[in-house]
Write an enzyme that holds these catalytic residues in place. Structure first.
Site, mmCIF file in Angstrom:
data_model
loop_
_atom_site.group_PDB
_atom_site.id
_atom_site.type_symbol
_atom_site.label_atom_id
_atom_site.label_comp_id
_atom_site.label_asym_id
_atom_site.label_seq_id
_atom_site.Cartn_x
_atom_site.Cartn_y
_atom_site.Cartn_z
ATOM 1 N N ILE A 11 -5.040 3.592 -4.206
ATOM 2 C CA ILE A 11 -4.622 2.619 -2.496
ATOM 3 C C ILE A 11 -5.529 2.704 -1.485
ATOM 4 O O ILE A 11 -6.404 3.401 -1.308
ATOM 5 C CB ILE A 11 -3.648 3.465 -1.855
ATOM 6 C CG1 ILE A 11 -2.661 3.979 -2.441
ATOM 7 C CG2 ILE A 11 -3.079 2.556 -0.953
ATOM 8 C CD1 ILE A 11 -1.743 3.015 -3.410
ATOM 9 N N GLU A 12 -6.334 0.871 -1.921
ATOM 10 C CA GLU A 12 -6.436 -0.116 -1.392
ATOM 11 C C GLU A 12 -6.555 -1.142 -0.224
ATOM 12 O O GLU A 12 -5.568 -1.180 -0.614
ATOM 13 C CB GLU A 12 -8.146 -0.289 -2.123
ATOM 14 C CG GLU A 12 -8.823 -1.696 -1.509
ATOM 15 C CD GLU A 12 -9.593 -2.499 -2.047
ATOM 16 O OE1 GLU A 12 -10.593 -3.051 -1.884
ATOM 17 O OE2 GLU A 12 -8.909 -2.000 -3.715
#
Length: 134
Positions: A127-128
């Site tokens: 997850i960015e």
């Protein structure tokens, strides 16, 4: 004749090991809203909403049809944009004991430069969390 064009991404699907753990992470850590919905087939499904998008959750033990050729938990790499400073995200994630795997680091997003943090969800999806630069 002009070729047809796409205009937006309506939703995507994550295949997950545990719907409740996933909902807890995305609502608690990322501020999304959980939603239960009933598609035309009468089943009960769960989604995560944020902005005008949603993520439909499919249980790995029994994913809904149609589905990807090889659905599996932990196979996604998602980038979410935010207007909140990454320093606030760092404090928020630390309060929840969520490790930052990488960042802040400069990257290139769909519309230009971004500054990003990387974390993992309960299934190991990357997850960015990113803010636009400039």
């Amino acid at each position: 004749m002009t070729a047809p064009r796409l205009t937006a991404l309506d939703h995507l699907v994550l295949t997950v090991t545990d719907i409740d753990a996933t909902v807890g992470f995305y609502t608690g850590a990322l501020g999304m809203n959980a939603e239960v919905f009933h598609p035309a087939d009468g089943s009960r499904r769960t989604a995560l909403r944020f902005g005008q998008q949603k993520i439909n959750l499919h249980p790995a033990a029994a994913p809904f049809d149609p589905k990807a050729a090889h659905p599996g938990p932990g196979t996604a790499d998602l980038c979410f944009l935010t207007e909140t400073p990454l320093s606030d995200w760092q404090a928020h994630l630390a309060d929840r004991e969520i490790a930052i795997e990488h960042g802040p680091i400069r990257r290139t997003g769909a519309t230009g430069p971004i500054l990003s943090l990387y974390i993992r969800d309960p299934d190991g999806n990357l997850i960015e969390i990113a803010t636009p630069i400039g």
